[in-house]
Design a protein around this motif. Sequence first.
Motif, PDB file in Angstrom:
ATOM      1  N   SER A 138       8.414   6.366  13.132  1.00 19.98           N
ATOM      2  CA  SER A 138       7.588   5.841  14.227  1.00 19.98           C
ATOM      3  C   SER A 138       6.179   6.415  14.158  1.00 19.98           C
ATOM      4  O   SER A 138       5.190   5.707  14.399  1.00 19.98           O
ATOM      5  N   ALA A 139       6.080   7.699  13.835  1.00 18.63           N
ATOM      6  CA  ALA A 139       4.756   8.318  13.695  1.00 18.63           C
ATOM      7  C   ALA A 139       3.991   7.667  12.549  1.00 18.63           C
ATOM      8  O   ALA A 139       2.791   7.391  12.677  1.00 18.63           O
ATOM      9  N   TRP A 140       4.668   7.393  11.442  1.00 20.94           N
ATOM     10  CA  TRP A 140       4.012   6.709  10.317  1.00 20.94           C
ATOM     11  C   TRP A 140       3.539   5.310  10.733  1.00 20.94           C
ATOM     12  O   TRP A 140       2.459   4.877  10.346  1.00 20.94           O
ATOM     13  N   SER A 161       0.859  -1.184   0.000  1.00 19.88           N
ATOM     14  CA  SER A 161       0.000   0.000   0.000  1.00 19.88           C
ATOM     15  C   SER A 161       0.898   1.239   0.000  1.00 19.88           C
ATOM     16  O   SER A 161       2.092   1.142   0.313  1.00 19.88           O
ATOM     17  N   PRO A 162       0.350   2.413  -0.304  1.00 21.69           N
ATOM     18  CA  PRO A 162       1.165   3.633  -0.218  1.00 21.69           C
ATOM     19  C   PRO A 162       1.801   3.817   1.161  1.00 21.69           C
ATOM     20  O   PRO A 162       2.958   4.226   1.266  1.00 21.69           O
ATOM     21  N   HIS A 163       1.072   3.502   2.200  1.00 17.78           N
ATOM     22  CA  HIS A 163       1.614   3.613   3.562  1.00 17.78           C
ATOM     23  C   HIS A 163       2.791   2.662   3.757  1.00 17.78           C
ATOM     24  O   HIS A 163       3.824   3.034   4.320  1.00 17.78           O
ATOM     25  N   GLN A 164       2.639   1.429   3.280  1.00 16.33           N
ATOM     26  CA  GLN A 164       3.725   0.453   3.402  1.00 16.33           C
ATOM     27  C   GLN A 164       4.956   0.881   2.599  1.00 16.33           C
ATOM     28  O   GLN A 164       6.088   0.663   3.024  1.00 16.33           O
ATOM     29  N   LEU A 165       4.733   1.505   1.445  1.00 13.35           N
ATOM     30  CA  LEU A 165       5.860   1.988   0.644  1.00 13.35           C
ATOM     31  C   LEU A 165       6.653   3.054   1.401  1.00 13.35           C
ATOM     32  O   LEU A 165       7.890   3.045   1.391  1.00 13.35           O
ATOM     33  N   ILE A 166       5.942   3.951   2.070  1.00 17.24           N
ATOM     34  CA  ILE A 166       6.625   4.981   2.864  1.00 17.24           C
ATOM     35  C   ILE A 166       7.424   4.321   3.985  1.00 17.24           C
ATOM     36  O   ILE A 166       8.568   4.694   4.247  1.00 17.24           O
ATOM     37  N   MET A 167       6.841   3.313   4.619  1.00 21.71           N
ATOM     38  CA  MET A 167       7.559   2.603   5.680  1.00 21.71           C
ATOM     39  C   MET A 167       8.813   1.931   5.124  1.00 21.71           C
ATOM     40  O   MET A 167       9.855   1.916   5.779  1.00 21.71           O
ATOM     41  N   MET A 168       8.727   1.388   3.919  1.00 24.37           N
ATOM     42  CA  MET A 168       9.897   0.770   3.291  1.00 24.37           C
ATOM     43  C   MET A 168      10.992   1.818   3.062  1.00 24.37           C
ATOM     44  O   MET A 168      12.183   1.521   3.216  1.00 24.37           O
ATOM     45  N   GLY A 215      -0.326   3.814  10.770  1.00 24.61           N
ATOM     46  CA  GLY A 215      -0.694   2.536  10.149  1.00 24.61           C
ATOM     47  C   GLY A 215      -1.372   1.597  11.131  1.00 24.61           C
ATOM     48  O   GLY A 215      -2.356   0.946  10.808  1.00 24.61           O
ATOM     49  N   ASP A 216      -0.813   1.550  12.336  1.00 19.93           N
ATOM     50  CA  ASP A 216      -1.406   0.680  13.375  1.00 19.93           C
ATOM     51  C   ASP A 216      -2.805   1.148  13.732  1.00 19.93           C
ATOM     52  O   ASP A 216      -3.718   0.335  13.914  1.00 19.93           O
ATOM     53  N   GLN A 217      -3.005   2.462  13.829  1.00 14.15           N
ATOM     54  CA  GLN A 217      -4.337   2.991  14.163  1.00 14.15           C
ATOM     55  C   GLN A 217      -5.315   2.721  13.033  1.00 14.15           C
ATOM     56  O   GLN A 217      -6.481   2.404  13.279  1.00 14.15           O
ATOM     57  N   ALA A 218      -4.846   2.821  11.803  1.00  9.15           N
ATOM     58  CA  ALA A 218      -5.729   2.577  10.650  1.00  9.15           C
ATOM     59  C   ALA A 218      -6.163   1.114  10.621  1.00  9.15           C
ATOM     60  O   ALA A 218      -7.311   0.803  10.300  1.00  9.15           O
ATOM     61  N   LYS A 219      -5.246   0.216  10.983  1.00 10.35           N
ATOM     62  CA  LYS A 219      -5.585  -1.211  11.009  1.00 10.35           C
ATOM     63  C   LYS A 219      -6.559  -1.521  12.137  1.00 10.35           C
ATOM     64  O   LYS A 219      -7.484  -2.307  11.970  1.00 10.35           O
ATOM     65  N   GLY A 220      -6.345  -0.875  13.279  1.00 10.91           N
ATOM     66  CA  GLY A 220      -7.168  -1.148  14.454  1.00 10.91           C
ATOM     67  C   GLY A 220      -8.495  -0.420  14.455  1.00 10.91           C
ATOM     68  O   GLY A 220      -9.424  -0.801  15.154  1.00 10.91           O
TER      69      GLY A 220
END
Length: 136
Positions: A124-126, A27-34, A130-135
């Motif tokens: 860490s903020a990103w 996902s775009p979020h995962q790409l930023i984390m990468m 992501g964790d909040q979006a999943k939860g």
Amino acid sequence: MRGAAAYGRGAGAYARVGIESNVLSASPHQLIMMLFDGAQSGLRTARLHMQNGNVAEKGKAISRVLDIVNNGLQAALDLEKGGELAERLGSLYEYIARLLVQANLHNDEQRLDEASALLDNIGSAWREIGDQAKGG
């Protein structure tokens, strides 16, 4: 030795395919984390080369991190939708890029550490987002 060299090339190709697959399915979020993970990996590599006096490899590692910051993280900012937050992140990424250039020029581990800490805080903020979006 030929077998080991062939194995090394094969293993490298396999790793690249794995990374490409992860990128294509992310996902775009995962790409930023990468990108954040890649930057931290590059900073660790740069620090090791700096400590060992390997100037050329240190420079390559810092250049990779600069590329991630400038052409990955900075380029991903949407100033229209992100407004002030995106502008502030952009300024922070510019500051991190300056730290990296200075660290490279002066073999300054403290500047590498500062860049690493800033990227870690933003990353860490990103992660939390992501964790909040999943939860939620």
